[in-house]
Design a protein around this motif. Structure first.
Motif, PDB file in Angstrom:
ATOM      1  N   ASN A  82       0.837  -1.195   0.000  1.00  0.00           N
ATOM      2  CA  ASN A  82       0.000   0.000   0.000  1.00  0.00           C
ATOM      3  C   ASN A  82       0.877   1.251   0.000  1.00  0.00           C
ATOM      4  O   ASN A  82       2.096   1.175  -0.122  1.00  0.00           O
ATOM      5  CB  ASN A  82      -0.918  -0.004   1.219  1.00  0.00           C
ATOM      6  N   GLY A  83       0.251   2.398   0.177  1.00  0.00           N
ATOM      7  CA  GLY A  83       0.993   3.652   0.212  1.00  0.00           C
ATOM      8  C   GLY A  83       1.668   3.874   1.555  1.00  0.00           C
ATOM      9  O   GLY A  83       1.764   2.976   2.388  1.00  0.00           O
ATOM     10  N   PHE A 110      -4.667   6.528   7.161  1.00  0.00           N
ATOM     11  CA  PHE A 110      -5.778   6.564   6.209  1.00  0.00           C
ATOM     12  C   PHE A 110      -5.252   6.723   4.786  1.00  0.00           C
ATOM     13  O   PHE A 110      -5.776   6.130   3.843  1.00  0.00           O
ATOM     14  CB  PHE A 110      -6.711   7.715   6.570  1.00  0.00           C
ATOM     15  N   GLY A 111      -4.176   7.509   4.627  1.00  0.00           N
ATOM     16  CA  GLY A 111      -3.613   7.748   3.311  1.00  0.00           C
ATOM     17  C   GLY A 111      -2.932   6.546   2.702  1.00  0.00           C
ATOM     18  O   GLY A 111      -2.677   6.520   1.499  1.00  0.00           O
ATOM     19  N   ALA A 112      -2.643   5.537   3.513  1.00  0.00           N
ATOM     20  CA  ALA A 112      -2.006   4.328   2.994  1.00  0.00           C
ATOM     21  C   ALA A 112      -3.025   3.290   2.548  1.00  0.00           C
ATOM     22  O   ALA A 112      -2.714   2.432   1.715  1.00  0.00           O
ATOM     23  CB  ALA A 112      -1.091   3.722   4.057  1.00  0.00           C
ATOM     24  N   THR A 113      -4.213   3.364   3.086  1.00  0.00           N
ATOM     25  CA  THR A 113      -5.199   2.306   2.851  1.00  0.00           C
ATOM     26  C   THR A 113      -6.443   2.763   2.104  1.00  0.00           C
ATOM     27  O   THR A 113      -7.226   1.921   1.659  1.00  0.00           O
ATOM     28  CB  THR A 113      -5.643   1.689   4.194  1.00  0.00           C
ATOM     29  N   ILE A 114      -6.660   4.067   1.985  1.00  0.00           N
ATOM     30  CA  ILE A 114      -7.829   4.555   1.258  1.00  0.00           C
ATOM     31  C   ILE A 114      -7.820   4.008  -0.166  1.00  0.00           C
ATOM     32  O   ILE A 114      -6.761   3.725  -0.740  1.00  0.00           O
ATOM     33  CB  ILE A 114      -7.839   6.109   1.240  1.00  0.00           C
ATOM     34  N   ASN A 115      -8.991   3.800  -0.733  1.00  0.00           N
ATOM     35  CA  ASN A 115      -9.124   3.299  -2.102  1.00  0.00           C
ATOM     36  C   ASN A 115      -8.460   1.936  -2.252  1.00  0.00           C
ATOM     37  O   ASN A 115      -7.934   1.594  -3.310  1.00  0.00           O
ATOM     38  CB  ASN A 115      -8.520   4.312  -3.086  1.00  0.00           C
ATOM     39  N   GLY A 116      -8.468   1.154  -1.176  1.00  0.00           N
ATOM     40  CA  GLY A 116      -7.881  -0.171  -1.217  1.00  0.00           C
ATOM     41  C   GLY A 116      -6.370  -0.178  -1.296  1.00  0.00           C
ATOM     42  O   GLY A 116      -5.760  -1.206  -1.582  1.00  0.00           O
ATOM     43  N   GLY A 117      -5.742   0.976  -1.046  1.00  0.00           N
ATOM     44  CA  GLY A 117      -4.293   1.082  -1.151  1.00  0.00           C
ATOM     45  C   GLY A 117      -3.808   1.555  -2.507  1.00  0.00           C
ATOM     46  O   GLY A 117      -2.599   1.688  -2.722  1.00  0.00           O
ATOM     47  N   ILE A 149       4.341   8.790  -8.182  1.00  0.00           N
ATOM     48  CA  ILE A 149       5.004   7.675  -7.518  1.00  0.00           C
ATOM     49  C   ILE A 149       3.896   6.853  -6.870  1.00  0.00           C
ATOM     50  O   ILE A 149       3.336   7.236  -5.843  1.00  0.00           O
ATOM     51  CB  ILE A 149       6.022   8.131  -6.472  1.00  0.00           C
ATOM     52  N   LEU A 150       3.558   5.746  -7.483  1.00  0.00           N
ATOM     53  CA  LEU A 150       2.416   4.941  -7.070  1.00  0.00           C
ATOM     54  C   LEU A 150       2.784   3.989  -5.932  1.00  0.00           C
ATOM     55  O   LEU A 150       3.957   3.640  -5.742  1.00  0.00           O
ATOM     56  CB  LEU A 150       1.906   4.112  -8.251  1.00  0.00           C
TER      57      LEU A 150
END
Length: 254
Positions: free
Chosen positions: A43-44, A55-62, A112-113
């Motif tokens: 994830n992010g 939250f920013g690492a896991t939102i939208n499924g990562g 950077i994904l």
């Protein structure tokens, strides 16, 4: 002669209008490059510049990303983009939809994904492995509407906040593809409002905040300057606490 001149004028007008349409296209893909977080989990990152935390690492499924110029001093935080790589041997036609949660660039890239999102551009699991091995790929991208089914816009009080002296928060689950360009907090009892500062990324702050229950007002803006104020149904309670989340009771679709 007159007929030829008229044809020329009509052709020139058509080409001019076509040029205007091309330059104002909001759904067109833009050519660029993308890499991925090579030293992170799938994830992010939970330390992104937008201030979303875990939250920013896991939102939208990562499926998240850092961006360079699209970060726009934090205004771009939470924006969604469709990204698809252009290598026909590995890449799918749909690509992946990501949420911007961080700032960063490298090797002339716009994105950077997360590793999950980078591999998600591939046609298959095997192609994903090959894509990740490349490290950097040519892409095309366009902004799209974010979608969070069954979610209202949510206010997350930052852990650094201290009632009643300092209030910092971020805004979660914003749908559509408008930017939040201004935020006001208003006292619900006497309607005194305070325009907040963007501390960094998507973090809005007030020192000190207004007192009592608080009414939030958010200014949603489009790229062409169309501004709309949105006022949540629910207030932030007087006894708000650091780390808590509060459902606004409203959502946007555009």
């Amino acid at each position: 002669m007159a007929f030829s001149l008229m044809c020329f004028v009509l052709l020139a007008t058509f080409l001019f209008m076509q040029t205007l349409a091309d330059t104002s296209c909001t759904d067109c893909f833009v050519q660029s490059r993308a890499s991925f977080y090579s030293n992170s989990e799938e994830n992010g990152t939970d330390a992104g510049a937008c201030g979303f935390g875990s939250f920013g690492a896991t939102i939208n499924g990562g499926d998240v990303s850092a961006a360079s110029s699209l970060y726009r001093d934090g205004v771009g935080c939470g924006a969604c983009y469709q990204i698809r790589c252009t290598n026909g041997g590995y890449c799918s036609s749909n690509g992946v939809t990501i949420v911007l949660t961080d700032q960063g660039s490298g090797d002339n890239t716009d994105f950077i994904l997360s590793q999950r999102a980078f591999g998600g551009m591939a046609q298959s699991k095997d192609a994903s492995t090959s894509l990740l091995a490349l490290g950097v790929v040519d892409i095309e991208y366009r902004r799209v509407s974010c979608s969070y089914p069954n979610k209202n816009i949510t206010i997350k009080i930052d852990e650094s906040s201290s009632n009643p002296n300092y209030l910092a928060f971020v805004i979660w689950f914003q749908q559509g593809r408008r930017d939040i360009t201004a935020v006001q907090l208003c006292e619900t009892q006497n309607f005194v409002c305070k325009l907040l500062e963007r501390s960094h990324g998507a973090v809005w702050t007030a020192t000190p905040p207004p007192s009592g229950p608080l009414s939030l007002r958010m200014l949603f803006s489009t790229e062409d300057g169309d501004d709309t104020w949105v006022v949540p149904v629910n207030n932030i309670p007087e006894d708000w606490k650091a780390g808590e989340t509060y459902d606004s009771g409203v959502q946007v679709d555009q």
